[in-house]
Design a protein around this motif. Structure first.
Motif, mmCIF file in Angstrom:
data_model
loop_
_atom_site.group_PDB
_atom_site.id
_atom_site.type_symbol
_atom_site.label_atom_id
_atom_site.label_comp_id
_atom_site.label_asym_id
_atom_site.label_seq_id
_atom_site.Cartn_x
_atom_site.Cartn_y
_atom_site.Cartn_z
ATOM 1 N N GLU A 165 -7.428 2.186 -12.138
ATOM 2 C CA GLU A 165 -6.335 2.941 -11.521
ATOM 3 C C GLU A 165 -6.128 2.507 -10.071
ATOM 4 O O GLU A 165 -4.996 2.265 -9.632
ATOM 5 C CB GLU A 165 -6.647 4.427 -11.587
ATOM 6 C CG GLU A 165 -5.591 5.309 -10.930
ATOM 7 C CD GLU A 165 -6.013 6.765 -10.891
ATOM 8 O OE1 GLU A 165 -5.154 7.641 -11.119
ATOM 9 O OE2 GLU A 165 -7.198 7.031 -10.616
ATOM 10 N N ALA A 166 -7.229 2.397 -9.321
ATOM 11 C CA ALA A 166 -7.132 2.042 -7.903
ATOM 12 C C ALA A 166 -6.477 0.683 -7.716
ATOM 13 O O ALA A 166 -5.642 0.495 -6.819
ATOM 14 C CB ALA A 166 -8.524 2.051 -7.271
ATOM 15 N N MET A 167 -6.850 -0.281 -8.560
ATOM 16 C CA MET A 167 -6.318 -1.637 -8.396
ATOM 17 C C MET A 167 -4.904 -1.775 -8.929
ATOM 18 O O MET A 167 -4.049 -2.417 -8.295
ATOM 19 C CB MET A 167 -7.253 -2.635 -9.088
ATOM 20 C CG MET A 167 -8.576 -2.801 -8.359
ATOM 21 S SD MET A 167 -9.548 -4.220 -8.947
ATOM 22 C CE MET A 167 -10.079 -3.586 -10.534
ATOM 23 N N VAL A 168 -4.623 -1.158 -10.095
ATOM 24 C CA VAL A 168 -3.291 -1.299 -10.694
ATOM 25 C C VAL A 168 -2.239 -0.560 -9.867
ATOM 26 O O VAL A 168 -1.075 -0.958 -9.832
ATOM 27 C CB VAL A 168 -3.319 -0.796 -12.160
ATOM 28 C CG1 VAL A 168 -1.913 -0.728 -12.740
ATOM 29 C CG2 VAL A 168 -4.190 -1.721 -13.007
ATOM 30 N N GLU A 169 -2.642 0.510 -9.173
ATOM 31 C CA GLU A 169 -1.710 1.217 -8.289
ATOM 32 C C GLU A 169 -1.272 0.345 -7.123
ATOM 33 O O GLU A 169 -0.205 0.562 -6.548
ATOM 34 C CB GLU A 169 -2.374 2.478 -7.726
ATOM 35 C CG GLU A 169 -2.338 3.680 -8.629
ATOM 36 C CD GLU A 169 -2.896 4.916 -7.958
ATOM 37 O OE1 GLU A 169 -2.388 6.012 -8.232
ATOM 38 O OE2 GLU A 169 -3.843 4.789 -7.151
ATOM 39 N N ARG A 170 -2.122 -0.643 -6.770
ATOM 40 C CA ARG A 170 -1.855 -1.486 -5.603
ATOM 41 C C ARG A 170 -1.977 -2.961 -5.986
ATOM 42 O O ARG A 170 -2.823 -3.677 -5.452
ATOM 43 C CB ARG A 170 -2.851 -1.152 -4.485
ATOM 44 C CG ARG A 170 -2.932 0.332 -4.141
ATOM 45 C CD ARG A 170 -4.178 0.655 -3.365
ATOM 46 N NE ARG A 170 -4.316 2.072 -3.074
ATOM 47 C CZ ARG A 170 -4.799 2.977 -3.918
ATOM 48 N NH1 ARG A 170 -5.203 2.601 -5.130
ATOM 49 N NH2 ARG A 170 -4.886 4.247 -3.578
ATOM 50 N N PRO A 171 -1.164 -3.432 -6.913
ATOM 51 C CA PRO A 171 -1.287 -4.821 -7.369
ATOM 52 C C PRO A 171 -1.111 -5.811 -6.215
ATOM 53 O O PRO A 171 -0.231 -5.664 -5.372
ATOM 54 C CB PRO A 171 -0.163 -4.948 -8.404
ATOM 55 C CG PRO A 171 0.810 -3.867 -8.062
ATOM 56 C CD PRO A 171 -0.018 -2.742 -7.530
ATOM 57 N N GLY A 172 -2.014 -6.781 -6.169
ATOM 58 C CA GLY A 172 -1.942 -7.812 -5.146
ATOM 59 C C GLY A 172 -2.636 -7.439 -3.852
ATOM 60 O O GLY A 172 -2.858 -8.302 -2.993
ATOM 61 N N ILE A 173 -3.002 -6.162 -3.681
ATOM 62 C CA ILE A 173 -3.659 -5.699 -2.453
ATOM 63 C C ILE A 173 -5.173 -5.807 -2.602
ATOM 64 O O ILE A 173 -5.739 -5.358 -3.594
ATOM 65 C CB ILE A 173 -3.279 -4.239 -2.126
ATOM 66 C CG1 ILE A 173 -1.751 -4.105 -2.004
ATOM 67 C CG2 ILE A 173 -3.972 -3.773 -0.860
ATOM 68 C CD1 ILE A 173 -1.145 -4.953 -0.913
ATOM 69 N N VAL A 174 -5.820 -6.424 -1.599
ATOM 70 C CA VAL A 174 -7.275 -6.545 -1.622
ATOM 71 C C VAL A 174 -7.892 -5.207 -1.237
ATOM 72 O O VAL A 174 -7.574 -4.643 -0.185
ATOM 73 C CB VAL A 174 -7.756 -7.647 -0.662
ATOM 74 C CG1 VAL A 174 -9.294 -7.722 -0.684
ATOM 75 C CG2 VAL A 174 -7.156 -8.989 -1.050
ATOM 76 N N LEU A 175 -8.778 -4.696 -2.085
ATOM 77 C CA LEU A 175 -9.460 -3.432 -1.836
ATOM 78 C C LEU A 175 -10.947 -3.710 -1.638
ATOM 79 O O LEU A 175 -11.586 -4.352 -2.468
ATOM 80 C CB LEU A 175 -9.268 -2.473 -3.009
ATOM 81 C CG LEU A 175 -7.808 -2.118 -3.349
ATOM 82 C CD1 LEU A 175 -7.750 -1.282 -4.617
ATOM 83 C CD2 LEU A 175 -7.156 -1.382 -2.195
#
Length: 230
Positions: free
Chosen positions: A166-176
């Motif tokens: 959820e965390a990654m798909v909500e912010r595609p392309g953003i490095v977390l």
């Protein structure tokens, strides 16, 4: 308060923990060996499992794998007398949600249980203002049903794994960063090694590769963290 299945072959410890958890307001079911624990979970309505690794008959690791393979999403906290990083990693790899080494302080165990139950409650509730279904490319994540699908195939996940995606798909392309992902995944202020995220990532990669062998959407950004490739 919750119904908790407590599994340990040490009768004295089992009685102590059962009393402490009961005093904290929980309803307790107990089992002293693996087959009994498996039966009780199948027959009962446990909202959380606290399970020793070293059990007669079927050990705790085998139980975790069996339950997760069966699609059981109940939070599982493993206990072990072996202070081994390998054991901890294995337990988490198999699908446990948390891990504690004996001897442990009862107050800390109660805090860990409370944290897991808070996360599970959030699992049963959609976040205010959040879109019930999060979709991106071949991923569909239903926040209300807590179901993840990839290329139309249902993926069995723990709550931690679901929240990672959820965390990654909500912010595609953003490095977390690992720390930021860990905050989203655990949803509490417990102090754990942020390398735990690496374990969750490995597990999800394997699950998604089982659907798409060439799966490469979870990208490691060296020294920074992870991102969902666009």
């Amino acid at each position: 308060m919750a119904r908790i299945l407590l599994v340990d072959d040490d009768r004295e410890l089992l009685d102590v923990l059962a009393l402490a958890l009961s005093d904290a307001g929980h309803t307790i079911d107990t089992a002293r060996e693996g087959r009994e624990a498996d039966r009780r979970l199948a027959e009962g309505s446990a909202e959380l499992v606290v399970c020793d690794v070293n059990l007669p008959g079927i050990d705790g690791f085998t139980l975790v794998k069996r339950w997760r393979d069966r699609g059981v999403t109940t939070p599982i906290l493993l206990l072990t007398s072996r202070d081994s990083e390998i054991d901890e990693a294995l337990g988490l790899e198999l699908g446990a949600d948390d891990y504690m080494t004996k001897p442990m302080r009862v107050r800390v165990l109660l805090a860990r249980i409370a944290a897991l139950l808070r996360r599970e409650q959030r699992r049963a509730e959609s976040e205010p203002g959040a879109t019930p279904v999060l979709a991106h490319g071949h991923v569909s994540l239903d926040r209300e049903r807590l179901e993840l699908r990839y290329r139309g195939t249902l993926v069995t996940t723990t709550l931690s794994e679901l929240r990672l995606i959820e965390a990654m798909v909500e912010r595609p392309g953003i490095v977390l960063s690992r720390a930021r992902l860990l905050e989203h995944v655990r949803g509490d202020d417990s102090v754990v090694d942020d390398r735990l995220i690496d374990t969750y990532v490995r597990r999800m990669r394997r699950k998604l590769e089982a659907i798409e062998p060439a799966f490469d959407r979870i990208e490691t950004v060296t020294g920074a963290g992870y991102r969902w490739r666009v």
